[in-house]
Design a protein around this motif. Structure first.
Motif, mmCIF file in Angstrom:
data_model
loop_
_atom_site.group_PDB
_atom_site.id
_atom_site.type_symbol
_atom_site.label_atom_id
_atom_site.label_comp_id
_atom_site.label_asym_id
_atom_site.label_seq_id
_atom_site.Cartn_x
_atom_site.Cartn_y
_atom_site.Cartn_z
ATOM 1 N N ALA A 104 0.821 -1.221 0.000
ATOM 2 C CA ALA A 104 0.000 0.000 0.000
ATOM 3 C C ALA A 104 0.854 1.269 0.000
ATOM 4 C CB ALA A 104 -0.913 0.005 1.223
ATOM 5 N N LYS B 127 -5.092 4.678 2.850
ATOM 6 C CA LYS B 127 -4.310 4.998 1.651
ATOM 7 C C LYS B 127 -5.242 4.945 0.455
ATOM 8 C CE LYS B 127 -0.665 5.856 -0.812
ATOM 9 N NZ LYS B 127 0.003 7.160 -0.747
ATOM 10 N N VAL C 220 -5.884 0.635 5.369
ATOM 11 C CA VAL C 220 -4.815 -0.359 5.175
ATOM 12 C C VAL C 220 -4.173 -0.799 6.493
ATOM 13 C CG1 VAL C 220 -4.273 0.256 2.789
ATOM 14 C CG2 VAL C 220 -3.167 1.516 4.649
#
Ligand SMILES: [Zn+2]
Length: 427
Positions: free
Chosen positions: A179, A413, A418
């Motif tokens: 991520a 994100k 995340v």
């Protein structure tokens, strides 16, 4: 709102934030943080759709099917942190050297015993792609848990065409699975590899005639950096490397004036660098020129601390001269072995005399500017990427104040949650 389609379904709603820091210059914003008390952010398709006071949130905004709502009552919500200077990919570690330095050995003594940067180069050259990938992934995870959503990452522990390419390809592979947003920088000019010790012009040729063209051709980096220092590359060599990088579309950055006032800051202004980093020994003239040209200063308090340096960069003077001042970890095994950007914020306050609002700007909007990403990230504005943190603290000053512990509750994100801090289970 479009009157024919009054309801807009959003994917994520963060409501009731005690302090919502937009980092957008606002007339009522406190200390340049653009603070909204009792704030709400609405996110659609990974971008910020609406932001403002909770009571002013339009009724037409509703949560779509499968959407999430987060109650941020009593908490601080702000942009994801941006680490503007890391040496993400390396193998090996140097804890022995750490102990030797505590016992009083000098840099030279350590290098003579086989330590120093070249020992990391050796370990990194020996490491396989997969080993470097898994080391890089662990570091990215640790950064994400600390609230970091974008990093700049430098190569520079390969120092041969194939090893530099290997490192940059590891970063690219990590970008595909992680991520974290990675902004890659080519730092083939980190130090002179030992096989070129007596033929340094040949290494400059290798950098400018082979490595830079290949890195650019394979689109493996956005920036080209150089360690401009007595012990590394001279002003003239640095200029040649950075200008060659520019010819190939790589934007310049520079490690400048860390150990001695070498004119690195002046060179940063001359070549139009996005950032000049370190700057412990920057000259008055250097500050003036960088301010004029809009070069961002990236300061690295972790390295000052870890090397017990007596001289700090004159952050206050840079701010007063109108420079954007950013803070970063300098994550590397020799001089700053840490992934914690919040800890750098505390160090920036104590060591560099920056106030909490300045260290927050320095790890968000100014950090974005140092990598040319200020239109996409670094502040919370309609249309910008939804990179957002939820912090379990009552106000923003708490972040650098209560140091060495984790305040991050959620990391978002591009609109996706995340990371969520897990709760310790009691009996
Ligand atoms: Zn560095």
């Amino acid at each position: 709102m479009n009157p024919t389609n009054p309801i807009t379904e959003v994917d994520l709603l963060i409501k009731n934030a005690q302090e919502l820091l937009t980092l957008f210059p606002s007339s009522e914003g406190e200390s340049g943080l653009g603070m909204i008390k009792n704030g709400t952010v609405a996110i659609k398709e990974g971008k910020i759709f609406w932001i403002g006071k909770t009571e002013e949130c339009p009724k037409e905004i509703s949560l779509g099917r499968g959407g999430h709502k987060i109650d941020a009552t009593g908490k601080v919500v702000m942009p994801g942190l941006i680490d503007a200077h890391t040496h993400l990919i390396f193998a090996g570690s140097r804890e022995n050297e750490f102990e030797q330095r505590i016992q009083g050995l000098s840099y030279l003594d350590i290098a003579e015993r086989g330590g120093g940067i070249l020992s990391t180069v050796e370990a990194t050259r020996k490491a396989s792609f997969d080993e470097l990938f898994s080391l890089g992934k662990e570091r990215l995870d640790r950064m994400l848990y600390k609230g970091v959503t974008t990093i700049e990452a430098k190569s520079g522990y390969g120092l041969s065409l194939n090893d530099e390419i290997k490192i940059l390809k590891v970063m690219r592979a990590l970008q595909e699975v992680h991520a974290m947003e990675i902004v890659p920088t080519f730092l083939g000019a980190h130090t002179l590899p030992k096989e070129f010790r007596d033929v340094r012009t040949r290494y400059i040729d290798l950098l400018t005639k082979e490595m830079i063209p290949r890195v650019a051709e394979e689109r493996l980096a956005e920036f080209c950096d150089v360690f401009c220092e007595e012990r590394a590359f001279t002003l003239e060599e640095s200029k040649k490397i950075l200008e060659t990088g520019k010819d190939y579309g790589l934007r310049p950055k520079i490690h400048a004036d860390q150990l001695s006032p070498g004119g690195g800051a002046e060179l940063a202004a001359e070549v139009g660098a996005f950032s000049a980093d370190h700057l412990e020994h920057v000259s008055q003239e250097g500050i003036k020129k960088m301010a004029e040209k809009g070069v961002t200063a990236v300061l690295l308090p972790g390295a000052s601390f870890f090397l017990a340096m007596k001289k700090f960069p004159p952050a206050r003077e840079m701010i007063e001269q109108g420079m954007s001042v950013s803070l970063a970890t300098d994550l590397n095994p020799g001089s700053s072995m840490t992934e914690s950007l919040p800890l750098m914020m505390t160090m920036g306050c104590i060591m560099y005399k920056m106030v909490p609002s300045e260290v927050i700007q320095g790890t968000t909007i100014h950090a974005a500017r140092s990598m040319g990403r200020e239109k996409e990230i670094g502040s919370l504005e309609v249309g910008k990427q939804a990179d957002i943190l939820l912090l379990a603290i009552p106000n923003y000053r708490y972040l650098p104040y209560h140091f060495g512990v984790d305040h991050v509750e959620k990391v978002i994100k591009k609109g996706e949650v995340v990371y969520t801090r897990s709760v310790v289970c009691g009996l």
